[in-house]
Design a protein around this motif. Structure first.
Motif, PDB file in Angstrom:
ATOM      1  N   SER A 101       0.832  -1.208   0.000  1.00  0.00           N
ATOM      2  CA  SER A 101       0.000   0.000   0.000  1.00  0.00           C
ATOM      3  C   SER A 101       0.862   1.251   0.000  1.00  0.00           C
ATOM      4  CB  SER A 101      -0.914   0.023   1.218  1.00  0.00           C
ATOM      5  OG  SER A 101      -1.641  -1.157   1.311  1.00  0.00           O
ATOM      6  N   GLU A 124      -9.485  -1.785   2.393  1.00  0.00           N
ATOM      7  CA  GLU A 124      -8.864  -2.217   3.647  1.00  0.00           C
ATOM      8  C   GLU A 124      -8.759  -1.112   4.667  1.00  0.00           C
ATOM      9  OE1 GLU A 124      -5.162  -4.167   2.867  1.00  0.00           O
ATOM     10  OE2 GLU A 124      -6.320  -5.910   2.233  1.00  0.00           O
ATOM     11  N   ARG A 133      -1.386   7.878   6.356  1.00  0.00           N
ATOM     12  CA  ARG A 133      -0.244   7.305   5.639  1.00  0.00           C
ATOM     13  C   ARG A 133       0.325   8.331   4.655  1.00  0.00           C
ATOM     14  NH1 ARG A 133       0.802   1.927   4.296  1.00  0.00           N
ATOM     15  NH2 ARG A 133      -1.334   1.273   4.644  1.00  0.00           N
ATOM     16  N   ASP A 170      -6.826  -1.885  -3.780  1.00  0.00           N
ATOM     17  CA  ASP A 170      -6.111  -2.373  -2.592  1.00  0.00           C
ATOM     18  C   ASP A 170      -7.133  -2.962  -1.631  1.00  0.00           C
ATOM     19  OD1 ASP A 170      -4.338  -2.839  -0.602  1.00  0.00           O
ATOM     20  OD2 ASP A 170      -3.803  -0.757  -0.237  1.00  0.00           O
ATOM     21  N   HIS A 213      -2.676 -10.052  -1.384  1.00  0.00           N
ATOM     22  CA  HIS A 213      -1.910 -10.555  -0.234  1.00  0.00           C
ATOM     23  C   HIS A 213      -1.543 -12.007  -0.451  1.00  0.00           C
ATOM     24  CE1 HIS A 213      -2.494  -7.028   2.124  1.00  0.00           C
ATOM     25  NE2 HIS A 213      -3.795  -7.072   1.954  1.00  0.00           N
TER      26      HIS A 213
HETATM   27 MG    MG Z   1      -2.090  -2.629   2.547  1.00  0.00          MG
END
Ligand code: MG
Ligand code: TYD
Length: 453
Positions: A101, A124, A133, A170, A213
């Protein structure tokens, strides 16, 4: 078996009508999960069929030079083969928490600052979390839109309306299609979502990054399920506890694979590592036995790495052998070669062979260095720290030539090494091109190597 129920391997997507302990496809254990079969007519396939295509000759196809958008991150551009191709579908896989990410948000930032329209769709994290972030990463321009959504139909609608140049999903394991009863992250959902995204990418000419993932537990479908559907597959690897990360291209319809990008995770996002060799050799012990430096070619780039071996008398009935970063069977093979061809008594010894720095290498050119490290540890003698060793070892103990020896030697020279042990078959070629600035020693077999060390 109930009608309409099928079992899928969550690792590779293998289908079966009954549950199995081990997947015949990928040989993983305990990965089968029951899923309802998708209803007919909901799949991307049925939509693909709407536009009828006609056969054409090669001549009739017009080739446009692919336009590539630079991500503003040199290491990523190289792995992609020179930048993002419009209309391509790119899978970025990796363990949770490795930095997928973060990397993609940095891509968004660079693209937005370069006046490209980007949309980051997250299933997510909340908008606030993304903002937090983003604050760590730096300044953002307004051409980046964020969208928190997991329903694919809504995503499709928004993307069609806004038509951004680049979209980030994502992650794929959180996306779902309402028409499929299986849970998000299951094989059928992941496949269906990828199919929809592929249609979007190809019809609108939008580049789409998909985050996937990797899971060991098989709770959600692994990225291998969709590897074949996308144009480019990149894997983010590295030790979670170490700060650097390696981005590896494993499939690329628009460039060469095997290229790697090296990054370091810092407090303010991922930074590119311009000189990976220096990074990999950081902390190499001085005057220790069992440590040797080799040079591996990753795509077009030579990288120096340290190989460590520890050989000690065993206290077990069967000696222990473990490897980190190198193929286990390959190391066993090399130990057998040493035992048979060089007369070393390794049968009563435990052997541990590590590639330091958390890298994983499979190039056979590191064989000779593994052999040298084992010999060094077995004899408890130190290999001169300014020596670098590379070459492939065969079953008869012969040392075989490797490709691009000159490139490797140049890298060693640049990093301050003074001696290079190479396969004899490479020796002449190297000398014919003008004597390099460091000493070159050619060896024909493992016995000869044991003598020159
Ligand atoms: Mg992530
Ligand atoms: P993340 O990108 O969330 O991983 P993924 O999407 O692959 O699951 O990475 C999260 C990790 O990175 C987390 O442990 C915190 C760390 N991190 C930094 O060290 N520096 C930073 O600037 C950022 C944004 C994250």
């Amino acid at each position: 078996m109930a009608k309409g129920i099928i079992f899928f391997c969550q690792n590779c997507g293998y289908e079966s009508s009954k549950w199995m302990g081990q997947c015949p496809g990928c040989k993983e254990w305990n990965t089968f999960v029951e899923e309802a079969v998708p209803k007919k007519g909901t799949g991307a396939k049925s939509r693909l069929g709407k536009e009828r295509s006609v056969p054409v000759t090669l001549k009739e196809i017009e080739l446009k030079e692919e336009e590539r958008i630079s991500t503003g991150i040199g290491e990523l551009d190289r792995v992609l083969g020179g930048g993002i191709v419009a209309g391509s579908l790119i899978l970025v896989g990796g363990d949770p928490g490795i930095g997928k990410s973060t990397l993609l948000l940095q891509v968004c930032r660079n693209l937005a600052n370069d006046h490209h329209d980007v949309m980051y769709i997250s299933g997510e994290e909340s908008l606030k979390q993304i903002k937090l972030r983003a604050r760590r990463i730096g300044e953002f321009k307004d051409t980046l839109t964020l969208f928190c959504e997991t329903n694919l139909a809504d995503i499709e609608e928004v993307v069609k309306a806004k038509k951004p140049e680049v979209v980030i999903i994502d992650s794929i394991q959180t996306m779902y299609n309402e028409n499929i009863s299986a849970a998000p992250g299951s094989v059928s959902q992941v496949r269906e979502s990828t199919g929809t995204l592929m249609m979007l990418a190809k019809t609108l000419g939008i580049a789409i990054f998909i985050v996937g993932h990797v899971t060991k537990e098989g709770v959600v479908a692994g990225p291998r399920v969709l590897e074949h559907m996308v144009d480019t597959v990149l894997y983010f690897e590295g030790d979670r506890h170490a700060s650097y990360r390696i981005l590896r291209g494993v499939k690329n319809r628009f460039g060469s694979t095997n290229e790697i990008g090296v990054f370091e995770m810092q407090g303010n996002g991922l930074r590119e590592v311009a000189n990976p060799s220096e990074f990999m050799l950081n902390g190499k012990p001085v005057g220790a036995s069992g440590s040797v430096v080799t040079c591996s070619l990753e795509g077009t780039r030579p990288i120096l790495v340290e190989i460590q071996a520890l050989v000690s008398d065993t206290t077990f009935q069967i000696p222990r052998r473990t490897t980190v970063g190198i193929d286990f069977n390959r190391v066993n093979l090399l130990l057998a070669v040493l035992e048979k061809r060089a007369g070393m008594q390794l049968g009563g010894c435990d052997a541990y062979v590590n590639l330091t720095g958390g890298m994983r290498l499979s190039e056979p050119s590191i064989d000779l260095a593994v052999v040298a490290a084992v010999i060094s540890s077995y004899r408890n003698t130190v290999i001169d720290e300014h020596t670098i060793i590379f070459g492939e070892v065969g079953l008869t103990g012969e040392v075989r030539g490797v490709a691009q020896a000159e490139v490797r030697i140049k890298e060693a020279e640049k990093m301050g090494f003074t001696r290079c042990i190479v396969p004899k078959s490479n020796y002449e070629g190297i000398m014919a091109n003008g004597k390099p600035g460091i000493d070159i020693v050619g060896v024909a077999g493992v016995v000869e190597l044991a003598e020159v060390l």
